[in-house]
Scaffold this active site. Structure first.
Site, PDB file in Angstrom:
ATOM      1  N   GLU A 255       0.868  -1.180   0.000  1.00 21.58           N
ATOM      2  CA  GLU A 255       0.000   0.000   0.000  1.00 21.58           C
ATOM      3  C   GLU A 255       0.906   1.233   0.000  1.00 21.58           C
ATOM      4  O   GLU A 255       1.841   1.312   0.810  1.00 21.58           O
ATOM      5  CB  GLU A 255      -0.887   0.022   1.248  1.00 21.58           C
ATOM      6  CG  GLU A 255      -1.996  -1.008   1.212  1.00 21.58           C
ATOM      7  CD  GLU A 255      -2.912  -0.931   2.437  1.00 21.58           C
ATOM      8  OE1 GLU A 255      -4.139  -1.036   2.252  1.00 21.58           O
ATOM      9  OE2 GLU A 255      -2.415  -0.770   3.567  1.00 21.58           O
ATOM     10  N   ILE A 256       0.621   2.167  -0.887  1.00 21.80           N
ATOM     11  CA  ILE A 256       1.397   3.400  -0.931  1.00 21.80           C
ATOM     12  C   ILE A 256       0.482   4.534  -0.496  1.00 21.80           C
ATOM     13  O   ILE A 256      -0.619   4.693  -1.042  1.00 21.80           O
ATOM     14  CB  ILE A 256       1.951   3.636  -2.350  1.00 21.80           C
ATOM     15  CG1 ILE A 256       2.804   2.425  -2.700  1.00 21.80           C
ATOM     16  CG2 ILE A 256       2.706   4.963  -2.438  1.00 21.80           C
ATOM     17  CD1 ILE A 256       3.879   2.612  -3.649  1.00 21.80           C
TER      18      ILE A 256
END
Ligand SMILES: C/C=C/C(=O)SCCNC(=O)CCNC(=O)[C@H](O)C(C)(C)COP(=O)(O)OP(=O)(O)OC[C@H]1O[C@@H](n2cnc3c(N)ncnc32)[C@H](O)[C@@H]1OP(=O)(O)O
Length: 796
Positions: A545-546
């Protein structure tokens, strides 16, 4: 007493993962529009065109439909011009100029017929070499999006028959054919090579061969289920077809899949010489390898075959839970071929089974996942990432060492830093042990092992030169304890010694990125700060997840995405909210599990129901695996966050009490289950007593469907709420996030594909039913209500 190959492969985690997780391959989009106007050659047939007409509307959105304008000197769209050497070797090169990879689309197959007419008509041709003009790929397989764009899948039967007739036709000319492979030769690409008389591949790390159709819910339809067992034996062929795994050059040579391995620079010249040799008789055509007596017993005698098929079926049942039709169809095709070895019936059976599979919802879902994975590879940022050479990882615990491992494996220089040499040593050991295991399992050469080790520079506070090393770092990823002050202190330390362009990524699962990046004496370059939330264990979990905060620069976001993708992760950009996306969706499940336990649903029943739903493990086992303490912390944290009633309805003391007792899960050999040895687990007397107290002695015999719907609906509703609140950008990201983050049933394609399949409206009704009997925690979010009212679907 099955042979070692079969026993090993069927019981290997790789096999299990491949069937249940479908995580590794990539696919993408097709281009029906590329189909050229009818050719005037005798071979031109209705089948390819008919199938395409079935869904012409799909063509306009195809990513591969960029117009191709043939140059005056180039005759073919998907092949370079055929060259014939003075010794009569025709060189046929696949080359799709509008795509990164070559695929066998309907139009390619049609053009191949025209091209073959040219080859066949040339009396000078004594042999043929099939190769690719692309450096990066031989052939990635049949064009997946051609397959999925055909609405009536039975129309695929004549299309594949046409392809089969083409392969039979090229064999009819009777000239030796050599496949010269560099880069991926997958699915239909490898099947093409199997029709040849000799296969040569390069020793490049990019060269891989496989039949990954099973991961798309399909089977090898260009004769693969027949030609592969004939070449490498049934057991090895089943291993390849049921796992879809890639075979590298050394193994391919050993098992007889290829005849020769050469350096990439020599591929074409060796292929030409081989073709000449085959034509003049100085080189013999490839023959299947002689079998050991054990393999002869297993594959060629009735009792051996009986045992083999029983074992294969048993393993497939165990690993798929009966949820995936493709492995069974593959078994059926191979068995059918063995029983009807002469004649062409076996190919007919294969293509009919292919078309049936292509029509299944499982295949649609799996193709959807591959499409999503390809889409998620594209950097969403409007600017270029900075050029990253050196990555510093702060913290050498399990997460930090895992991040350092995947970073070094992809060619970055890595600085791994921790406070002291002892912590650092643990991290370095973790990495090298993982690489040693890979080396032992022949997934990494000694040379790669040495190179990887040499890329990592261990540093501790005691290393005087650490600041000098950091002066050339382009990206720092911190993976220290979940403590806001510590993380900010680390930013301060790092900012003092790194260049201005250096991006600072924080690996947190709970602390808001905005708080970590808040401008102040510790943080002077908040625009460089971004969240990179890895999942544990980092080397095997495919998701990242960014998380940009409001002030993250486009460049920092682009850089995190580019590095994450290169690390082999599928990246999903999510909003900076408590739990981000994946853990946020996990929260309501944890509460619901506690509610079901409180109502007296037995733990094994809970696990069994959710495994049947298609999760890789049940929720109770999942909690034990991630750690009861970790799960409890996530749930308690989210219960105090902004999810409101959606975290209601349960009793989280179920887990907090367990943590107090030291029952933290598998790592402590005691969680919900008591563990002894690798496989043995049972519910011990202490846990039974605890549960009796927790439930007040209640025992529920709730139906499996109710358990599944209660847990799944809370998960799916949270995913939809995340879409409503723009925490995720679109349903594609939402599906990938939960399939790769928590193993949401891949054959259902993710929460949004699942909703489309069951119908949003009936789902909303079911949730409303739960809401009136159990409470407002089941109330569907507004987005679901809107979709239910409008009849809209999340995917098309
Ligand atoms: C009867 C026979 C049945 C079959 O053969 S079924 C197909 C079996 N084959 C596969 O499942 C292989 C799928 N493809 C891959 O695994 C990967 O790709 C590669 C390893 C070949 C290459 O990986 P990378 O270099 O990372 O490229 P990328 O971003 O995945 O793909 C580049 C472009 O190629 C398109 N593409 C790849 N394979 C296929 C395919 N089989 N059918 C249609 N398109 C494909 C993608 O979409 C994308 O396209 P865009 O650049 O437009 O996004």
């Amino acid at each position: 007493m099955l042979s070692r190959t079969l026993r090993k492969t069927l019981s290997s985690p790789v096999y299990r993962r491949a069937i249940t997780s479908h995580l590794s391959s990539r696919t993408a989009s097709l281009s029906p529009r590329l189909i050229a106007p009818p050719l005037s050659c005798a071979f031109q047939h209705h089948a390819f065109s008919t199938a395409v007409k079935a869904d012409e509307s799909a063509s306009s959105s195809s990513p591969s439909s960029a117009p191709f304008v043939p140059s005056a000197s180039r005759k073919y769209q998907y092949f370079t011009n055929v060259e014939v050497t003075p010794h009569g070797v025709a060189i046929v090169k696949f080359d799709n100029p509008t795509k990164k990879v070559n695929t066998l689309s309907f139009s390619v197959m049609r053009e191949a017929q025209a091209l073959w007419n040219e080859v066949a008509a040339n009396p000078a041709v004594k042999s043929v070499v099939f190769t690719s003009a692309k450096d990066s790929c031989f052939i990635a397989g049949a064009d997946i999006f051609d397959v999925s764009s055909v609405e009536d899948k039975s129309a695929l039967v004549p299309v594949i028959e046409e392809a089969l007739n083409f392969f039979l036709k090229i064999k009819e000319k009777g000239v030796p054919m050599v496949a010269a492979i560099h880069g991926p030769a997958l699915g239909g690409g490898l099947e093409w090579a199997l029709w040849c008389d000799y296969r040569i591949c390069t020793d490049s790390s990019t060269t891989k061969m496989g039949l990954p159709e099973v991961k798309l819910g399909l089977l090898p339809g260009f004769g693969g289920t027949q030609n592969l067992p004939a070449l490498v034996g049934v057991q090895k062929a089943m291993d390849m077809m049921l796992t879809g795994k890639d075979i590298r050059h050394d193994k391919a040579k050993k098992m007889g899949l290829v005849d020769l391995v050469v350096a990439p620079q020599c591929l074409e010249s060796v292929a030409i010489q081989t073709a000449e040799g085959l034509a003049n008789g100085s080189i013999k055509k490839s023959k299947p390898k002689a079998k050991s007596w054990m393999d002869r017993f297993i594959e060629d005698t009735p009792p051996g075959q009986y045992m083999m098929w029983n074992k294969i079926k048993e393993m497939v049942d165990k690993n798929t839970g009966g949820n995936y039709p493709a492995p069974y169809a593959i078994i059926d095709c191979v068995k059918y071929g063995l029983a009807h070895s002469s004649g062409l019936d076996k190919y007919k059976h294969e293509r009919e089974e292919f078309a049936k599979l292509a029509a299944t919802k499982e295949s649609e879902a799996l193709i959807g996942i591959f499409d999503a994975m390809t889409q998620q590879k594209k950097n969403p940022s409007k600017v270029d990432p900075i050029a990253v050479k050196k990555v510093a990882v702060m913290g050498a615990g399990l997460m930090g060492a895992g991040i350092a491992q995947v970073t070094a494996e992809k060619g970055y220089e890595v600085l791994l830093k921790d406070r002291d040499d002892t912590s650092l040593g643990r991290g370095i050991n973790y990495m090298t042990e993982n690489w040693e295991k890979k080396h032992k399992r022949k997934r990494m050469t000694k040379h790669q092992f040495d190179i990887n080790c040499s890329r990592v520079t261990p540093l501790s506070d005691q290393t005087e030169s650490w600041k000098r090393h950091f002066a050339s770092a382009d990206l720092v990823i911190e993976a220290v304890f979940e403590n806001l002050d510590l993380k900010r202190k680390i930013i301060q330390q790092v900012e003092e010694v790194t260049p201005d362009h250096c991006v600072f990524a924080t690996n947190t699962s709970a602390i808001p990125i905005a708080s970590i990046a808040a401008p102040g004496p510790e943080v002077k370059r908040p625009q460089n700060v971004v969240g990179m939330h890895y999942f544990s264990p980092v080397p095997s979990m495919p998701l990242l997840e960014i998380i940009p905060h409001a002030g993250t620069s486009e460049e920092a976001l682009a850089t995190a995405f580019a590095v994450g993708t290169k690390q082999g992760k599928t990246c999903v950009v999510v909003k900076d909210v408590p739990g981000f996306y994946v853990n946020r969706c996990l929260g309501p499940i944890l509460v619901e599990v506690s509610a079901l336990v409180k109502e007296g649903v037995p733990l094994e029943t809970l696990d069994k129901a959710m495994k049947k739903f298609g999760m890789p493990v049940g929720p109770i086992t999942l909690i034990d695996e991630v750690g009861v303490d970790v799960a409890s912390k996530v749930a308690t944290f989210l219960a105090s966050a902004d999810l409101g009633k959606r975290m209601g309805g349960g009793d989280l003391s179920l887990m907090t009490n367990m943590v107090e007792k030291g029952w933290t899960g598998r790592k402590a050999n005691q969680g919900f289950f008591t563990y002894s040895g690798k496989k043995d687990k049972k519910i011990g007397p202490e846990v039974k007593a605890y549960l009796k107290e927790f439930t007040g002695g209640k025992v529920s015999n709730m139906s499996e469907a109710d358990i599944q719907d209660r847990i799944a609906s809370r998960l799916v509703n949270e995913a939809a709420k995340c879409l409503e609140d723009e925490i995720i950008e679109n349903p594609v990201a939402g599906d990938i996030g939960l399939v790769f983050g928590i193993g949401f049933a891949p054959f259902k394609g993710g929460p949004f594909r699942y909703l489309d399949a069951v119908g949003v409206s009936s789902y909303v009704d079911r949730m409303n039913g739960f809401a009136s009997s159990l409470g407002e925690q089941f109330e569907p979010c507004q987005l679901l209500k809107d979709y239910a009212a409008s009849g809209k679907k999340f995917h098309g």
